[in-house]
Design an enzyme around this catalytic site. Structure first.
Site, PDB file in Angstrom:
ATOM      1  N   GLU A  98       2.043  -1.418  21.797  1.00  0.00           N
ATOM      2  CA  GLU A  98       2.347  -2.333  23.010  1.00  0.00           C
ATOM      3  C   GLU A  98       2.825  -1.372  24.096  1.00  0.00           C
ATOM      4  OE1 GLU A  98       3.201  -6.171  20.164  1.00  0.00           O
ATOM      5  OE2 GLU A  98       4.456  -4.611  20.482  1.00  0.00           O
ATOM      6  N   CYS A 111       7.064   0.984  29.643  1.00  0.00           N
ATOM      7  CA  CYS A 111       7.968   1.971  28.745  1.00  0.00           C
ATOM      8  C   CYS A 111       6.380   1.622  27.507  1.00  0.00           C
ATOM      9  CB  CYS A 111       8.585   0.324  28.514  1.00  0.00           C
ATOM     10  SG  CYS A 111       9.215   1.411  26.608  1.00  0.00           S
ATOM     11  N   CYS A 118       5.339   4.631  13.137  1.00  0.00           N
ATOM     12  CA  CYS A 118       6.443   5.682  12.951  1.00  0.00           C
ATOM     13  C   CYS A 118       6.779   6.555  11.929  1.00  0.00           C
ATOM     14  CB  CYS A 118       7.216   5.432  14.252  1.00  0.00           C
ATOM     15  SG  CYS A 118       8.983   6.600  14.763  1.00  0.00           S
ATOM     16  N   CYS A 122      13.812   4.724  10.902  1.00  0.00           N
ATOM     17  CA  CYS A 122      15.283   4.782  11.603  1.00  0.00           C
ATOM     18  C   CYS A 122      15.283   3.576  10.796  1.00  0.00           C
ATOM     19  CB  CYS A 122      15.273   5.067  13.150  1.00  0.00           C
ATOM     20  SG  CYS A 122      15.211   6.438  13.903  1.00  0.00           S
ATOM     21  N   CYS A 125      15.414   0.332  13.390  1.00  0.00           N
ATOM     22  CA  CYS A 125      13.860   0.122  14.188  1.00  0.00           C
ATOM     23  C   CYS A 125      13.532  -0.717  13.413  1.00  0.00           C
ATOM     24  CB  CYS A 125      13.795   1.383  14.297  1.00  0.00           C
ATOM     25  SG  CYS A 125      11.449   1.251  15.775  1.00  0.00           S
ATOM     26  N   CYS A 354      13.941  -3.306  22.518  1.00  0.00           N
ATOM     27  CA  CYS A 354      13.690  -1.613  22.269  1.00  0.00           C
ATOM     28  C   CYS A 354      13.861  -1.801  21.040  1.00  0.00           C
ATOM     29  CB  CYS A 354      14.999  -1.201  22.459  1.00  0.00           C
ATOM     30  SG  CYS A 354      14.806  -1.045  24.329  1.00  0.00           S
TER      31      CYS A 354
HETATM   32  N1  SAH Z   1      11.023   7.256  18.807  1.00  0.00           N
HETATM   33  C1  SAH Z   1      11.656   7.714  20.108  1.00  0.00           C
HETATM   34  C2  SAH Z   1      11.219   6.502  21.286  1.00  0.00           C
HETATM   35  C3  SAH Z   1      11.710   4.963  20.774  1.00  0.00           C
HETATM   36  S1  SAH Z   1      12.612   4.876  22.606  1.00  0.00           S
HETATM   37  C4  SAH Z   1      13.060   7.624  19.671  1.00  0.00           C
HETATM   38  O1  SAH Z   1      13.875   7.445  19.001  1.00  0.00           O
HETATM   39  O2  SAH Z   1      13.900   7.997  21.359  1.00  0.00           O
HETATM   40  C5  SAH Z   1      13.251   3.740  22.081  1.00  0.00           C
HETATM   41  C6  SAH Z   1      14.907   3.477  22.325  1.00  0.00           C
HETATM   42  O3  SAH Z   1      14.940   2.097  21.551  1.00  0.00           O
HETATM   43  C7  SAH Z   1      15.505   4.736  20.810  1.00  0.00           C
HETATM   44  O4  SAH Z   1      17.195   5.080  21.617  1.00  0.00           O
HETATM   45  C8  SAH Z   1      15.568   4.158  19.577  1.00  0.00           C
HETATM   46  O5  SAH Z   1      16.745   3.965  19.003  1.00  0.00           O
HETATM   47  C9  SAH Z   1      16.244   2.392  20.491  1.00  0.00           C
HETATM   48  N2  SAH Z   1      15.691   0.898  19.483  1.00  0.00           N
HETATM   49  C10 SAH Z   1      15.419   1.556  17.971  1.00  0.00           C
HETATM   50  N3  SAH Z   1      16.000   0.008  17.061  1.00  0.00           N
HETATM   51  C11 SAH Z   1      16.092  -0.489  18.262  1.00  0.00           C
HETATM   52  C12 SAH Z   1      17.079  -1.722  18.088  1.00  0.00           C
HETATM   53  N4  SAH Z   1      16.636  -2.266  16.938  1.00  0.00           N
HETATM   54  N5  SAH Z   1      17.673  -2.371  18.913  1.00  0.00           N
HETATM   55  C13 SAH Z   1      17.923  -1.680  19.557  1.00  0.00           C
HETATM   56  N6  SAH Z   1      17.957  -0.274  20.207  1.00  0.00           N
HETATM   57  C14 SAH Z   1      16.533   0.093  19.253  1.00  0.00           C
END
Ligand code: SAH
Length: 380
Positions: A98, A111, A118, A122, A125, A354
């Site tokens: 996406e 974005c 992935c 985490c 996420c 995000c």
């Molecule tokens: N893998 C990379 C790119 C993803 S960026 C990274 O980890 O930086 C997306 C951002 O959104 C990252 O900072 C991630 O930690 C954050 N993110 C992931 N899940 C989220 C959620 N459920 N709510 C808010 N932010 C989230």
């Protein structure tokens, strides 16, 4: 080139300027043709080789036979009432990735994704839940920006299919904050970044292209040798014990090593600062004491903090911190001299937040995600 299967055409969007020069020479032409081609591709948004009228007819014919502008296929597009748009793009029969466009008064931020799924797992996420499927190719990464410019410009003026004047390109900023860990796809992400920055490519300023990483330390050092873009790092916790739980890659590369790598990147690339992303999870990482600890890690360094209100998804055990708690956390940081912003949330009518991007084509058509909040990446 010779490594391609016989029936597959070269995707022109997958070639940096130097690779394109080598390719046109291989086709018997002169290197400067690469710049002409890039002008058509990126400055004018032309995807039809036969329309590139200042290229010699024979060369166009040969190119049409061997190469193409191959774009990701759009499976679905969702429009928010505030102008935010999300496209679902096909990776294969069952998987999608996406991209999200976030218009603001002074910029248009796209974005983009770097992987399908992935591997980093985490805990907060949604993308992590689907596991890792594959890396996106250079052409698929660059193709997202190309496609968004075309789709958005077409929305303004439906008659235009091909050429775009540079002033009409709606994407002014690109953030690698979609699906995937960009530094885990280093081999394709770095050439894609080169095309985004190249004067003959998208010609974006290095401050308008942001790579966000969960903290792959060796690759941050490697990146420092390769390219200068804005760096964002998903920190999310002020100590290793909590970060081990939230961002498991921390067990391999703890906070101290991660921060050293960040300062090295800034020194090496003469950058201004690293943006540290910090997702606000109710009762987990949002106490004033944790804010003070975070300030202790970053004070005196070239750092900004971007607080991201957590975006929930089905099955998650986390909740978003209340707004007052986020404010309090921010105030603690500000009072210690840090620069801290809260990522703005807006739009409530499509699923594009995000951490909510998930690429299961079938699943998505069968069920709806619970939350409908869009977070806006605020990057200079
Ligand atoms: N893998 C990379 C790119 C993803 S960026 C990274 O980890 O930086 C997306 C951002 O959104 C990252 O900072 C991630 O930690 C954050 N993110 C992931 N899940 C989220 C959620 N459920 N709510 C808010 N932010 C989230």
């Amino acid at each position: 080139m010779s490594s391609l299967p016989n029936n597959e055409r070269m995707n022109l969007l997958g070639l940096t300027r130097s690779a394109l020069e080598a390719y046109v020479v291989e086709l018997g032409s002169r290197p400067f043709r690469a710049r002409q081609l890039m002008h058509w591709l990126y400055k004018r948004g032309e995807g039809r080789i036969e329309q590139m009228t200042d290229l010699a007819k024979d060369f166009r014919a040969l190119l049409t036979e061997r190469a193409e502008v191959r774009l990701p296929e759009i499976i679905a597009v969702q429009h928010s009432s505030d102008g935010t748009r999300k496209w679902k793009l096909r990776a294969d029969a069952a998987q999608a990735f996406e991209m999200v466009f976030i218009p603001e008064d002074d910029r248009g931020t796209l974005c983009i994704s770097s992987q399908v799924g992935c591997a980093l797992d985490c805990s907060f996420c949604a993308t992590a839940q689907q596991g890792f499927n594959r890396n996106l190719t250079i052409g698929e990464i660059v193709g997202q920006v190309w496609l968004a410019n075309r789709e958005l410009a077409a929305g303004e003026a439906p008659v235009r299919l091909g050429a775009l004047a540079s002033a009409e390109r709606p994407v002014s900023n690109v953030v690698l904050m979609g699906m995937g860990e960009p530094l885990a796809n280093f081999r394709n992400v770095v050439p894609a970044l080169r095309i985004l920055l190249d004067d003959f490519g998208f010609d974006l300023s290095r401050r308008r292209v942001t790579l966000s990483t969960s903290g792959l330390v060796p690759q941050i050092y490697h990146l420092a040798e390769e390219i200068n873009v804005a760096l964002a790092v998903s920190l999310h916790a002020p100590d290793d014990e909590l970060r081990n739980e939230l961002v498991p890659i921390n067990r391999k590369h703890p906070i101290r090593e991660l921060l050293e790598a960040c300062w090295h990147y800034i020194d090496e690339q003469n950058g201004r600062s690293v943006t540290f992303e910090y997702v606000m999870l109710d009762g987990v990482n949002d106490s004033p004491a944790q804010a003070r600890r975070l300030a202790g890690l970053l004070a005196g360094h070239p750092a900004k903090i971007n607080l991201i209100p957590f975006n929930p998804f089905p099955g998650t055990r986390y909740r978003r911190s209340p707004a007052a708690v986020i404010q309090r956390f921010r105030d603690e940081l500000l009072s210690r001299g840090l620069v801290a912003t809260v990522r703005r949330t807006r739009g409530e009518d499509i699923d594009a937040a995000c951490g909510q991007l998930a690429g299961k084509v079938l699943d998505r058509t069968l069920r709806r995600l619970g939350s409908k909040i869009i977070s806006v990446a605020v990057q200079p």
